[in-house]
Design an enzyme around this catalytic site. Structure first.
Site, PDB file in Angstrom:
ATOM      1  N   GLY A  84      11.461  21.698-127.826  1.00 24.48           N
ATOM      2  CA  GLY A  84      12.151  22.807-127.205  1.00 24.48           C
ATOM      3  C   GLY A  84      12.256  23.966-128.190  1.00 24.48           C
ATOM      4  N   CYS A  85      12.418  25.167-127.665  1.00 25.55           N
ATOM      5  CA  CYS A  85      12.466  26.349-128.534  1.00 25.55           C
ATOM      6  C   CYS A  85      13.682  26.301-129.446  1.00 25.55           C
ATOM      7  CB  CYS A  85      12.443  27.622-127.699  1.00 25.55           C
ATOM      8  SG  CYS A  85      13.656  27.688-126.351  1.00 25.55           S
TER       9      CYS A  85
END
Length: 308
Positions: free
Chosen positions: A112-113
């Site tokens: 995930g970012c």
């Protein structure tokens, strides 16, 4: 030539991956027209014809795509949340999981970012013994609105203008990135995660504030900075600046880049530290990371086609 299929090529992440692959001769890109992209038989055919599939889909659709694989050779880079803590999947943060591990893997889950920034900061410090595994951490983060996909982009770029200058969310403390943040750092407790969205297209800041009194004796800003610099020494993508003199740290510092910078700020009294990661949510936080993993899985230099 490696055959590639982007399942979900019309989404924000898929479009950004395609842009990074344009003009590259190492890959033969399998494409489907608009009608075929919604046809399960056509998708299954493309998936099984590909050497590597990049999934840019919602979680359930990503699981469906993996279930369509009917051979022992097709490899996967999944940009969804579906497999980030799943058994049998390698976590696609090569700087933490190991480049050779990613290169050999059949199934790779893109981070995930927000998780990319959190794990890049915390995992090496846990490994170095500067943050204990039983630490109860808090994480504050801000992202550009492109992280919300097409619907949020439309909200912010519509005729009415940005709906908010600053909006916090994940208020039930169940954000989908938290499980990977905990597991990939080897933490015993879930961090408190407070994400926000701001009216810039892309960019990201992830921050972990620390009271040094809660950490092992000897943990301080200098040692944390050294531990991070040692861990990422030689990395062409993640760097640890030794100093930063500006009064502010802008969220768009690395806009349109596939790199990440990690900062350690300490107070003069030696009591508090702020760990800060700066990246582009669409770059190292999504599409740039997927292409980095694709490169490694294809036996290519990890930075090929990236925006450095």
């Amino acid at each position: 030539m490696t055959k590639i299929f982007i399942d979900g090529a019309a989404g924000t992440t898929g479009i950004q991956i395609r842009e990074r692959l344009d003009g590259r001769t190492e890959f033969d890109l399998i494409t489907l027209d608009d009608a075929q992209r919604k046809d399960d038989a056509a998708r299954a055919g493309a998936i099984n014809a590909a050497d590597i599939v990049l999934l840019c889909l919602p979680d359930e659709a990503a699981k469906q795509s993996v279930a369509m694989i009917a051979n022992e050779t097709t490899r996967v880079v999944d940009a969804s949340t579906a497999h980030r803590v799943a058994p049998g999947w390698v976590y696609g943060l090569p700087e933490i999981s190991g480049r050779e591990t990613v290169a050999r893997a059949r199934f790779v889950s893109n981070p995930g970012c927000y998780s990319t920034g959190f794990i890049a900061l915390v995992a090496p410090l846990v490994q170095a013994g500067l943050i204990p595994v039983d630490a109860r951490l808090s994480c504050y983060a801000a992202s550009g609105y492109s992280g919300g996909g097409k619907s949020m982009i439309a909200d912010y770029e519509g005729a009415a203008g940005a709906p908010s200058a600053f909006a916090t969310y994940g208020l039930t403390l169940g954000h989908k990135h938290v499980p990977e943040m905990k597991e990939r750092c080897g933490l015993l407790h879930r961090p408190i995660f407070a994400p926000t969205v701001v009216p810039v297209y892309s960019g990201m800041i992830v921050e972990i504030p620390l009271h040094l009194a809660t950490l092992p004796v000897g943990a301080d800003a200098a040692r944390m900075r050294t531990a991070l610099a040692d861990h990422y020494a030689g990395s062409p993508i993640i760097s640890v600046p030794t100093s930063y003199d500006a009064a502010t740290l802008p969220i768009e510092l690395l806009k349109d880049k596939d790199v990440m910078q990690l900062f350690v700020f300490g107070d003069r009294g030696g009591e508090q530290v702020r760990l800060v990661a700066v990246l582009d949510n669409l770059g190292k936080g999504a599409s740039g990371a997927a292409v980095q993993n694709l490169n490694l899985m294809s036996g290519l230099p990890e930075t090929t086609g990236l925006r450095l």
